[in-house]
Design a protein around this motif. Sequence first.
Motif, PDB file in Angstrom:
ATOM      1  N   VAL A 194      15.729 -19.346   3.017  1.00 33.45           N
ATOM      2  CA  VAL A 194      14.625 -20.202   2.579  1.00 33.45           C
ATOM      3  C   VAL A 194      13.397 -19.905   3.432  1.00 33.45           C
ATOM      4  O   VAL A 194      12.296 -19.733   2.909  1.00 33.45           O
ATOM      5  CB  VAL A 194      15.040 -21.689   2.701  1.00 33.45           C
ATOM      6  CG1 VAL A 194      13.863 -22.615   2.425  1.00 33.45           C
ATOM      7  CG2 VAL A 194      16.208 -21.984   1.757  1.00 33.45           C
ATOM      8  N   LEU A 195      13.596 -19.845   4.742  1.00 32.42           N
ATOM      9  CA  LEU A 195      12.488 -19.631   5.671  1.00 32.42           C
ATOM     10  C   LEU A 195      12.834 -18.532   6.654  1.00 32.42           C
ATOM     11  O   LEU A 195      13.951 -18.464   7.161  1.00 32.42           O
ATOM     12  CB  LEU A 195      12.249 -20.906   6.499  1.00 32.42           C
ATOM     13  CG  LEU A 195      11.468 -22.028   5.845  1.00 32.42           C
ATOM     14  CD1 LEU A 195      11.305 -23.166   6.837  1.00 32.42           C
ATOM     15  CD2 LEU A 195      10.119 -21.547   5.360  1.00 32.42           C
ATOM     16  N   ALA A 196      11.834 -17.702   6.956  1.00 33.12           N
ATOM     17  CA  ALA A 196      12.025 -16.651   7.955  1.00 33.12           C
ATOM     18  C   ALA A 196      10.908 -16.736   8.985  1.00 33.12           C
ATOM     19  O   ALA A 196       9.755 -17.020   8.644  1.00 33.12           O
ATOM     20  CB  ALA A 196      12.012 -15.289   7.281  1.00 33.12           C
ATOM     21  N   ALA A 197      11.250 -16.492  10.246  1.00 31.24           N
ATOM     22  CA  ALA A 197      10.249 -16.400  11.313  1.00 31.24           C
ATOM     23  C   ALA A 197      10.002 -14.916  11.598  1.00 31.24           C
ATOM     24  O   ALA A 197      10.936 -14.107  11.509  1.00 31.24           O
ATOM     25  CB  ALA A 197      10.755 -17.098  12.567  1.00 31.24           C
ATOM     26  N   PRO A 198       8.772 -14.566  11.983  1.00 34.69           N
ATOM     27  CA  PRO A 198       8.476 -13.152  12.253  1.00 34.69           C
ATOM     28  C   PRO A 198       9.432 -12.536  13.281  1.00 34.69           C
ATOM     29  O   PRO A 198       9.841 -11.373  13.118  1.00 34.69           O
ATOM     30  CB  PRO A 198       7.033 -13.198  12.782  1.00 34.69           C
ATOM     31  CG  PRO A 198       6.443 -14.410  12.125  1.00 34.69           C
ATOM     32  CD  PRO A 198       7.564 -15.410  12.055  1.00 34.69           C
ATOM     33  N   ALA A 199       9.830 -13.302  14.307  1.00 34.37           N
ATOM     34  CA  ALA A 199      10.736 -12.755  15.333  1.00 34.37           C
ATOM     35  C   ALA A 199      12.080 -12.351  14.727  1.00 34.37           C
ATOM     36  O   ALA A 199      12.658 -11.322  15.093  1.00 34.37           O
ATOM     37  CB  ALA A 199      10.961 -13.789  16.436  1.00 34.37           C
ATOM     38  N   GLY A 200      12.580 -13.154  13.792  1.00 30.82           N
ATOM     39  CA  GLY A 200      13.861 -12.853  13.141  1.00 30.82           C
ATOM     40  C   GLY A 200      13.755 -11.629  12.250  1.00 30.82           C
ATOM     41  O   GLY A 200      14.668 -10.797  12.205  1.00 30.82           O
ATOM     42  N   ILE A 201      12.644 -11.527  11.547  1.00 32.07           N
ATOM     43  CA  ILE A 201      12.439 -10.354  10.682  1.00 32.07           C
ATOM     44  C   ILE A 201      12.384  -9.095  11.548  1.00 32.07           C
ATOM     45  O   ILE A 201      13.030  -8.090  11.239  1.00 32.07           O
ATOM     46  CB  ILE A 201      11.145 -10.512   9.856  1.00 32.07           C
ATOM     47  CG1 ILE A 201      11.290 -11.683   8.880  1.00 32.07           C
ATOM     48  CG2 ILE A 201      10.816  -9.225   9.108  1.00 32.07           C
ATOM     49  CD1 ILE A 201      10.039 -11.995   8.078  1.00 32.07           C
ATOM     50  N   ASP A 202      11.644  -9.170  12.685  1.00 27.75           N
ATOM     51  CA  ASP A 202      11.561  -8.008  13.595  1.00 27.75           C
ATOM     52  C   ASP A 202      12.951  -7.612  14.084  1.00 27.75           C
ATOM     53  O   ASP A 202      13.289  -6.436  14.131  1.00 27.75           O
ATOM     54  CB  ASP A 202      10.706  -8.342  14.829  1.00 27.75           C
ATOM     55  CG  ASP A 202       9.237  -8.346  14.479  1.00 27.75           C
ATOM     56  OD1 ASP A 202       8.899  -7.943  13.355  1.00 27.75           O
ATOM     57  OD2 ASP A 202       8.434  -8.774  15.331  1.00 27.75           O
ATOM     58  N   ARG A 203      13.738  -8.634  14.470  1.00 27.78           N
ATOM     59  CA  ARG A 203      15.069  -8.339  15.019  1.00 27.78           C
ATOM     60  C   ARG A 203      15.949  -7.647  13.983  1.00 27.78           C
ATOM     61  O   ARG A 203      16.622  -6.662  14.297  1.00 27.78           O
ATOM     62  CB  ARG A 203      15.717  -9.625  15.522  1.00 27.78           C
ATOM     63  CG  ARG A 203      17.069  -9.391  16.150  1.00 27.78           C
ATOM     64  CD  ARG A 203      17.476 -10.571  16.981  1.00 27.78           C
ATOM     65  NE  ARG A 203      18.820 -10.395  17.497  1.00 27.78           N
ATOM     66  CZ  ARG A 203      19.337 -11.154  18.448  1.00 27.78           C
ATOM     67  NH1 ARG A 203      18.619 -12.118  18.973  1.00 27.78           N
ATOM     68  NH2 ARG A 203      20.581 -10.960  18.866  1.00 27.78           N
ATOM     69  N   LEU A 204      15.942  -8.147  12.754  1.00 26.66           N
ATOM     70  CA  LEU A 204      16.757  -7.513  11.704  1.00 26.66           C
ATOM     71  C   LEU A 204      16.244  -6.107  11.412  1.00 26.66           C
ATOM     72  O   LEU A 204      17.022  -5.179  11.187  1.00 26.66           O
ATOM     73  CB  LEU A 204      16.737  -8.357  10.426  1.00 26.66           C
ATOM     74  CG  LEU A 204      17.482  -9.687  10.469  1.00 26.66           C
ATOM     75  CD1 LEU A 204      17.519 -10.304   9.076  1.00 26.66           C
ATOM     76  CD2 LEU A 204      18.899  -9.536  11.010  1.00 26.66           C
ATOM     77  N   ASP A 205      14.922  -5.963  11.431  1.00 26.02           N
ATOM     78  CA  ASP A 205      14.307  -4.661  11.176  1.00 26.02           C
ATOM     79  C   ASP A 205      14.751  -3.639  12.224  1.00 26.02           C
ATOM     80  O   ASP A 205      15.109  -2.503  11.900  1.00 26.02           O
ATOM     81  CB  ASP A 205      12.784  -4.839  11.214  1.00 26.02           C
ATOM     82  CG  ASP A 205      12.084  -3.726  10.475  1.00 26.02           C
ATOM     83  OD1 ASP A 205      12.715  -3.120   9.602  1.00 26.02           O
ATOM     84  OD2 ASP A 205      10.906  -3.454  10.793  1.00 26.02           O
ATOM     85  N   ARG A 206      14.760  -4.077  13.494  1.00 26.25           N
ATOM     86  CA  ARG A 206      15.117  -3.164  14.599  1.00 26.25           C
ATOM     87  C   ARG A 206      16.620  -2.893  14.656  1.00 26.25           C
ATOM     88  O   ARG A 206      17.060  -1.976  15.342  1.00 26.25           O
ATOM     89  CB  ARG A 206      14.639  -3.743  15.937  1.00 26.25           C
ATOM     90  CG  ARG A 206      13.158  -3.526  16.191  1.00 26.25           C
ATOM     91  CD  ARG A 206      12.731  -3.996  17.568  1.00 26.25           C
ATOM     92  NE  ARG A 206      12.464  -5.435  17.616  1.00 26.25           N
ATOM     93  CZ  ARG A 206      13.221  -6.338  18.219  1.00 26.25           C
ATOM     94  NH1 ARG A 206      14.303  -5.968  18.865  1.00 26.25           N
ATOM     95  NH2 ARG A 206      12.900  -7.612  18.189  1.00 26.25           N
ATOM     96  N   SER A 207      17.426  -3.737  13.965  1.00 29.43           N
ATOM     97  CA  SER A 207      18.887  -3.593  14.042  1.00 29.43           C
ATOM     98  C   SER A 207      19.367  -2.295  13.411  1.00 29.43           C
ATOM     99  O   SER A 207      20.469  -1.829  13.700  1.00 29.43           O
ATOM    100  CB  SER A 207      19.566  -4.773  13.334  1.00 29.43           C
ATOM    101  OG  SER A 207      19.418  -4.651  11.930  1.00 29.43           O
TER     102      SER A 207
END
Length: 207
Positions: free
Chosen positions: A158-171
């Motif tokens: 439902v909601l995403a924070a930029p820090a979480g998106i970055d973390r998944l992106d870097r994974s």
Amino acid sequence: MDVHVIDHPLAQARLTAMRDARTDSASFRAALHELTTMLVYEAARSFPVERYPVQTPVTGTQGTRLANPPLLVPVLRAGLGMADAALGLLPESSMGFVGLARDEATFEPRAYMESLPPDLAGLPVLVLDPMLATGGSLEHCCRLLADRGCTDITVLCVLAAPAGIDRLDRSGLPLRLVTTAIDEGLNDRRFIVPGLGDAGDRQFGGM
Ligand code: U5P
């Protein structure tokens, strides 16, 4: 990582109901259920289909069905409120479960339950978790799936924070994200701001 934000007015209206602190648990669960239907609908747009013959009352024609219905994986506890809506749209899907609790001192996830098929090679997976905050929980969950051979993960939140998106992106994990909004950030308790509070407590009451 591919990030898709659903800006449809009906989705944004459900999101607003969920954000509103005056919304009670029953109305919160109803809005989450309806919003999940929209998230699944959008996420499934790119799913491969197969054609098969079907007989209408008038004549024979070609029908359409999903070629490979995804495994659904709600992340307990908050993702439980998305499970029923997802299964409603994808009745042929199977469901696995991952239970994660976030340590409120380190903000890292602790797994307390894992019920997944051992081999996920060739099977797309839809992960259901309303909140992507630090990304620790979803990274952990998606790693469990990748370790079992999954190469096609769609995360619905439902909601995403930029820090979480970055973390998944870097994974480096093979995933894409479908969400209703990307919020400003996290507060010092790692809650999403403006957010909607604790998605588990809002649905099921405080623990
Ligand atoms: N969470 C919330 N609200 C927030 C932030 C986090 O409910 O504003 C909960 C959700 O249950 C979610 C988990 O499953 O924390 C994700 O946190 P994180 O691992 O991404 O930090």
